[in-house]
Write an enzyme that holds these catalytic residues in place. Structure first.
Site, PDB file in Angstrom:
ATOM      1  N   ASP A 123     -13.910  58.761  37.992  1.00  0.00           N
ATOM      2  CA  ASP A 123     -13.010  58.441  39.112  1.00  0.00           C
ATOM      3  C   ASP A 123     -12.094  59.639  39.352  1.00  0.00           C
ATOM      4  O   ASP A 123     -10.870  59.546  39.256  1.00  0.00           O
ATOM      5  CB  ASP A 123     -12.200  57.174  38.788  1.00  0.00           C
ATOM      6  CG  ASP A 123     -11.454  56.627  40.002  1.00  0.00           C
ATOM      7  OD1 ASP A 123     -11.727  57.089  41.132  1.00  0.00           O
ATOM      8  OD2 ASP A 123     -10.593  55.742  39.826  1.00  0.00           O
TER       9      ASP A 123
HETATM   10  N1  LIG Z   1      -0.259  58.090  30.406  1.00  0.00           N
HETATM   11  C1  LIG Z   1       0.379  58.116  31.589  1.00  0.00           C
HETATM   12  N2  LIG Z   1       1.519  58.828  31.727  1.00  0.00           N
HETATM   13  C2  LIG Z   1       2.185  58.851  32.898  1.00  0.00           C
HETATM   14  N3  LIG Z   1       1.794  58.156  33.997  1.00  0.00           N
HETATM   15  C3  LIG Z   1       0.681  57.428  33.925  1.00  0.00           C
HETATM   16  C4  LIG Z   1      -0.104  57.367  32.726  1.00  0.00           C
HETATM   17  N4  LIG Z   1      -1.151  56.554  32.943  1.00  0.00           N
HETATM   18  C5  LIG Z   1      -1.042  56.128  34.204  1.00  0.00           C
HETATM   19  N5  LIG Z   1       0.040  56.630  34.821  1.00  0.00           N
HETATM   20  C6  LIG Z   1       0.502  56.355  36.203  1.00  0.00           C
HETATM   21  O1  LIG Z   1       0.044  55.058  36.589  1.00  0.00           O
HETATM   22  C7  LIG Z   1      -0.868  55.128  37.700  1.00  0.00           C
HETATM   23  C8  LIG Z   1      -2.023  54.145  37.514  1.00  0.00           C
HETATM   24  O2  LIG Z   1      -2.701  54.430  36.281  1.00  0.00           O
HETATM   25  P1  LIG Z   1      -4.284  54.470  36.206  1.00  0.00           P
HETATM   26  O3  LIG Z   1      -4.793  55.454  37.182  1.00  0.00           O
HETATM   27  O4  LIG Z   1      -4.662  54.626  34.791  1.00  0.00           O
HETATM   28  O5  LIG Z   1      -4.609  52.993  36.643  1.00  0.00           O
HETATM   29  P2  LIG Z   1      -5.518  52.334  37.770  1.00  0.00           P
HETATM   30  O6  LIG Z   1      -5.905  53.326  38.795  1.00  0.00           O
HETATM   31  O7  LIG Z   1      -4.878  51.090  38.188  1.00  0.00           O
HETATM   32  O8  LIG Z   1      -6.689  51.997  36.792  1.00  0.00           O
HETATM   33  P3  LIG Z   1      -8.201  51.562  36.911  1.00  0.00           P
HETATM   34  O9  LIG Z   1      -8.805  52.415  37.991  1.00  0.00           O
HETATM   35  O10 LIG Z   1      -8.716  51.873  35.517  1.00  0.00           O
HETATM   36  O11 LIG Z   1      -8.196  50.121  37.228  1.00  0.00           O
HETATM   37  C9  LIG Z   1      -1.321  56.588  37.704  1.00  0.00           C
HETATM   38  O12 LIG Z   1      -1.728  57.012  38.979  1.00  0.00           O
HETATM   39  C10 LIG Z   1      -0.090  57.327  37.210  1.00  0.00           C
HETATM   40  O13 LIG Z   1       0.835  57.502  38.258  1.00  0.00           O
HETATM   41 MG   LIG Z   2      -5.971  55.497  38.839  1.00  0.00          MG
END
Ligand SMILES: Nc1ncnc2c1ncn2[C@@H]1O[C@H](COP(=O)(O)OP(=O)(O)OP(=O)(O)O)[C@@H](O)[C@H]1O
Ligand SMILES: [Mg+2]
Length: 207
Positions: A123
């Site tokens: 992704d």
């Molecule tokens: N380890 C981290 N440290 C700082 N910010 C983070 C971290 N992990 C995630 N984020 C913030 O949270 C947001 C969402 O996290 P992530 O992209 O992992 O989730 P998601 O897109 O909802 O997940 P998925 O696609 O697995 O369902 C990121 O775009 C970022 O802004």
């Molecule tokens: Mg994400």
């Protein structure tokens, strides 16, 4: 506790700020999706969570910055990870377009390091990268990644990244090109990847 980081529309996970052994962490929780049969839902949440933790570890071994995983909770379907200090690449590119060439160069090198060790991200977008305060590209959101990636998976990563640039950064004309330039410079057997990428693009054109 502070407000959770707002989840993107349609996103699977929620990120909750917390504290773990005196450190600032984020807990990534996958909530149940009611539209899925319970058994399938648990299987998906569990496998994505485990895969994400594994991929973060493997990517770090390959020299790519990822958040440190402190804990995983198999009952809550959650990962407790380091809260990375920095700015999301998506916002950074919007805020500081003059630095785009440098940032995109760093993105290309980080993706090449990942790919050279046989790992795909799954992704690859500028929302899933953080420029750390130390100046490294940190990859996040690796739940769809693979450790035994085929050429196809690597090609799909680059195709996705190009589309992410076109949709999220339409004014950054040379953003993706710069990523690609530094990627190719570092990638092993870049010709194969370029041929595959062409093939993937053509497929999209005619189907
Ligand atoms: N380890 C981290 N440290 C700082 N910010 C983070 C971290 N992990 C995630 N984020 C913030 O949270 C947001 C969402 O996290 P992530 O992209 O992992 O989730 P998601 O897109 O909802 O997940 P998925 O696609 O697995 O369902 C990121 O775009 C970022 O802004
Ligand atoms: Mg994400």
């Amino acid at each position: 506790m502070a407000d959770p980081i707002p989840a993107a529309k349609g996103a699977e996970a929620e990120l909750l700020p917390s504290c773990f052994l005196g450190r600032d962490v984020l807990i990534k929780v996958r909530r149940p999706k009611r539209y899925r049969a319970a058994e399938l839902d648990e299987e998906l949440r569990s496998s994505r969570m485990k895969n994400e933790a594994r991929l973060m570890r493997e990517a770090r071994k390959a020299g790519v910055r990822t958040p440190v995983v402190y804990d995983i909770d198999l009952k809550e379907f959650s990962i407790t990870m380091e809260k990375v200090r920095g700015e999301r690449v998506k916002e950074l590119l919007d805020r500081d377009p003059d630095a785009a060439a440098e940032i995109c160069g760093a993105i290309g090198r980080a993706v090449a390091d990942l790919h050279n060790s046989g790992i795909s991200h799954g992704d690859l977008t500028t929302s899933n990268m953080i420029m750390t305060n130390e100046g490294a590209i940190c990859m996040i959101d690796l739940s769809m990644g693979k450790t035994k990636a085929e050429l196809e998976d690597l090609g799909v990563d680059m195709h996705l990244l190009e589309r992410a640039f076109n949709s999220a950064h339409p004014d950054l004309a040379d953003g993706f090109r710069e990523c690609m330039r530094s990627y190719i410079e570092r990638k092993k057997e870049p010709e194969k990847l370029l041929r595959k990428l062409e093939e993937i693009k053509n497929r999209g054109r005619y189907t």
